[in-house]
Motif scaffolding. Structure first.
Motif, PDB file in Angstrom:
ATOM      1  N   ARG A  65       0.832  -1.210   0.000  1.00  0.00           N
ATOM      2  CA  ARG A  65       0.000   0.000   0.000  1.00  0.00           C
ATOM      3  C   ARG A  65       0.865   1.258   0.000  1.00  0.00           C
ATOM      4  O   ARG A  65       0.557   2.236  -0.672  1.00  0.00           O
ATOM      5  N   SER A  68      -6.547  -0.197  -1.642  1.00  0.00           N
ATOM      6  CA  SER A  68      -6.725  -1.230  -0.633  1.00  0.00           C
ATOM      7  C   SER A  68      -5.535  -2.176  -0.706  1.00  0.00           C
ATOM      8  O   SER A  68      -4.780  -2.184  -1.694  1.00  0.00           O
ATOM      9  N   THR A  69      -5.353  -2.981   0.319  1.00  0.00           N
ATOM     10  CA  THR A  69      -4.242  -3.938   0.317  1.00  0.00           C
ATOM     11  C   THR A  69      -4.319  -4.862  -0.896  1.00  0.00           C
ATOM     12  O   THR A  69      -3.322  -5.104  -1.583  1.00  0.00           O
ATOM     13  N   LYS A  70      -5.506  -5.362  -1.172  1.00  0.00           N
ATOM     14  CA  LYS A  70      -5.686  -6.276  -2.309  1.00  0.00           C
ATOM     15  C   LYS A  70      -5.300  -5.594  -3.613  1.00  0.00           C
ATOM     16  O   LYS A  70      -4.573  -6.167  -4.439  1.00  0.00           O
ATOM     17  N   GLU A  71      -5.772  -4.370  -3.818  1.00  0.00           N
ATOM     18  CA  GLU A  71      -5.467  -3.641  -5.061  1.00  0.00           C
ATOM     19  C   GLU A  71      -3.980  -3.322  -5.159  1.00  0.00           C
ATOM     20  O   GLU A  71      -3.381  -3.402  -6.234  1.00  0.00           O
ATOM     21  N   GLU A  96      -6.169   7.422   6.759  1.00  0.00           N
ATOM     22  CA  GLU A  96      -5.988   6.565   5.580  1.00  0.00           C
ATOM     23  C   GLU A  96      -5.897   7.412   4.305  1.00  0.00           C
ATOM     24  O   GLU A  96      -6.356   7.001   3.240  1.00  0.00           O
ATOM     25  N   LEU A 110      -9.331   5.183  -1.935  1.00  0.00           N
ATOM     26  CA  LEU A 110      -9.592   3.985  -1.142  1.00  0.00           C
ATOM     27  C   LEU A 110     -10.387   2.919  -1.882  1.00  0.00           C
ATOM     28  O   LEU A 110     -10.559   1.811  -1.381  1.00  0.00           O
ATOM     29  N   ASP A 144     -16.871  -1.073   1.166  1.00  0.00           N
ATOM     30  CA  ASP A 144     -17.429  -2.418   1.309  1.00  0.00           C
ATOM     31  C   ASP A 144     -18.930  -2.359   1.544  1.00  0.00           C
ATOM     32  O   ASP A 144     -19.655  -3.319   1.265  1.00  0.00           O
ATOM     33  N   TYR A 150     -15.357   1.045   5.152  1.00  0.00           N
ATOM     34  CA  TYR A 150     -14.208   0.295   4.644  1.00  0.00           C
ATOM     35  C   TYR A 150     -13.792  -0.683   5.744  1.00  0.00           C
ATOM     36  O   TYR A 150     -13.127  -0.317   6.711  1.00  0.00           O
ATOM     37  N   THR A 182     -12.069  -4.001   5.656  1.00  0.00           N
ATOM     38  CA  THR A 182     -11.324  -5.132   5.098  1.00  0.00           C
ATOM     39  C   THR A 182     -11.439  -6.324   6.039  1.00  0.00           C
ATOM     40  O   THR A 182     -11.638  -6.163   7.243  1.00  0.00           O
ATOM     41  N   HIS A 225      -7.488  -1.744   8.652  1.00  0.00           N
ATOM     42  CA  HIS A 225      -7.626  -0.416   8.049  1.00  0.00           C
ATOM     43  C   HIS A 225      -9.088   0.026   8.073  1.00  0.00           C
ATOM     44  O   HIS A 225      -9.559   0.669   7.141  1.00  0.00           O
TER      45      HIS A 225
END
Length: 515
Positions: free
Chosen positions: A135, A146-149, A245, A260, A264, A278, A280, A285
């Motif tokens: 990140r 996001s961590t995934k992205e 963030e 961001l 979600d 958000y 996760t 986060h």
């Protein structure tokens, strides 16, 4: 608060509410200019044959790092966030090693990162995770992801080949980042990126010649923020004193999503407010962003992941926070175990945990146009089914985010026990009582068993009258019995909320471990 483990019932209290040296920091020591560098081979006795041997050689020759006094480099030792941040900024010659008297060694690096509006945990002692590093690297390219992205971006750019394979899971985002891995990330990044970038909002030419906060190409990263009259003004990153963030009150909805990603969940608030949630899966986060009229009107977190908060950190108690907020106007109307200030068109509330030496547990930032009634999830005016569901989910999420910050595993949501909790909240409101035991004499555990739930251990928290999830969870955390249930070892949680009755709103948390 009521708790049962096996067949033993424990009565509870009821309330109507209620661095490592050698890499960065102290041990960071680039070789002095007058010093003759010994050969790499004779310097580190534990890197021969290591997969990162050549990368470590490169970093040493570029005076980015040194080893330990015993002649080792310890390539598989985990790094902390400030160590990685120091390496990153020094690799790009952004920050010198000078610190003011009384400062921590890493303060200059965090100050610079705040100007860039990079996402940081500000946890200076725990191992830094590979996903968090991803990140941060994405943010140096102007992208708050996001961590995934961020992990996928690193893989797509060829900045990482993964740890076990080239997939997202193979990247192992939850593994601690090692010294060798940190240097490899930076070596790859330097190969494709000549400068570091602020998380961009918009950019204007920098003709002032002033130092600091400068984006590539002679521009200064800025953000458009509405003033008290609704007009839009341009604000530099340095002026954004409360950033969570990478997001700040006054940002546009589009900017929030750009940084961001899509939330979600979108929860109904009050007075036209919609909470973008958000959350996760790891809750590290967690962020609530309140959107009103297309702009961020409120931000709340209990993770401590604020990029900037006027120098306030999660290790501070109320006295220390008040010192940092000297000059801001203290305002009333804040919940117990919290203080609130007005500054620069913002209302900022800090929440404390009296059961953890009074340390800061959460921060709520609002535009001053938001009323005190909107301080958590908005007013109770609508009392709609959507708002009830939002209260339940936010109470669940905030509970989990606090647990994860304290090193505990998050609860799993349990719809069956949530139904039990919801029925108890309604029963208290409709029948005019406030107790764990209902008017039929049924305890929480009787009610769970009546609903067909079998458990090894179970517990219950109740509250009434709180304006929303932010306030009720902070209330429970400041009551030792309720906090014990929140931090306990049960595995599942259901939350039930009911609008009505003499206290306007009733909350029930039911915890259990199924049998």
């Amino acid at each position: 608060m009521r708790t049962r483990t096996g067949k033993m019932l424990i009565g509870g209290f009821l309330t109507a509410a209620l661095l490592a040296s050698g890499l960065g920091g102290n041990g960071y020591k680039a070789a002095a200019a007058s010093q003759t560098s010994p050969s790499y081979k004779s310097t580190f006795k534990d890197t021969k044959g290591h997969w990162a041997e050549e990368t470590i050689r490169w970093a040493y020759e570029h005076k980015m790092t040194d080893g330990y006094a015993d002649g080792t480099f310890r390539p598989d030792k985990a790094v902390t966030e400030p160590e990685f941040l120091a390496l990153l900024l020094r690799a790009y010659n952004k920050v010198g090693s000078e610190t003011a008297a009384g400062s921590q060694w890493f303060d200059p690096y965090y100050t610079k990162a705040a100007i860039y509006s990079w996402p940081l945990l500000k946890n200076t002692t725990s191992p830094y995770l590979r996903g968090d590093a991803a990140r941060l690297i994405a943010a140096t390219q102007g992208n708050l992801l996001s961590t995934k992205e961020a992990v996928q971006r690193l893989l797509d750019q060829g900045l990482s080949q993964g740890k076990t394979d080239g997939s997202e899971n193979g990247f192992r985002p939850d593994d601690a980042l090692t010294r060798a891995e940190a240097l490899k990330f930076l070596q790859n990044l330097l190969g494709v990126q000549s400068d570091l970038i602020a998380v961009a909002y918009s950019e204007v030419p920098n003709n002032s010649g002033s130092a600091g906060g400068t984006a590539p190409g002679g521009t200064v990263a800025v953000v458009d923020k509405p003033d008290s009259n609704g007009s839009v003004k341009t604000e530099s990153l340095e002026a954004r004193h409360f950033v969570i963030e990478g997001a700040a009150v006054g940002d546009t909805e589009a900017d929030l999503i750009k940084r961001l990603g899509q939330p979600d969940r979108k929860d109904t608030g009050g007075s036209g407010l919609t909470w973008y949630i958000y959350n996760t899966t790891d809750y590290k986060h967690y962020l609530q962003a309140g959107i009103k009229n297309g702009r961020v009107a409120a931000l709340y977190t209990v993770t401590g992941n604020w990029t900037e908060a006027n120098g306030v950190t999660t290790l501070m108690n109320e006295a220390a926070v008040r010192t940092k907020m000297t000059g801001a106007k203290a305002v009333g109307g804040t919940a117990k175990n919290a203080v609130s200030f007005e500054t620069d068109g913002l209302n900022v509330s800090f929440y404390f945990d009296t059961n953890d030496n009074g340390k800061l547990i959460g921060m709520l930032v609002q535009d001053t146009s938001m009323s005190a009634a909107n301080s958590s999830s908005g007013t109770l005016a609508s009392r709609s089914e959507d708002q009830r569901t939002a209260y339940e989910k936010q109470t669940f999420d905030l509970t989990n985010a606090i647990r994860v910050r304290q090193g505990k595993a998050p609860f799993a949501w349990d719809a069956s026990i949530a139904s039990t909790a919801r029925k108890h909240s309604e029963d208290m409101a409709v029948n005019g009582y406030f107790d764990h035991t209902n008017k039929q004499g049924l305890s929480p555990f009787d009610r769970m068993e009546k609903d067909g739930l079998k458990f090894w251990s179970a517990a219950e928290n109740i509250a009434s009258g709180y304006s929303g999830p932010i306030e009720v969870v902070n209330g429970w955390m400041n009551s030792s019995g309720h906090r014990k249930n929140i931090m306990g070892d049960t595995t599942r949680l259901g939350v039930g909320v009911y609008f009505g009755g003499s206290m306007n709103v009733y909350y029930t948390q039911n915890f259990y471990t199924p049998r």
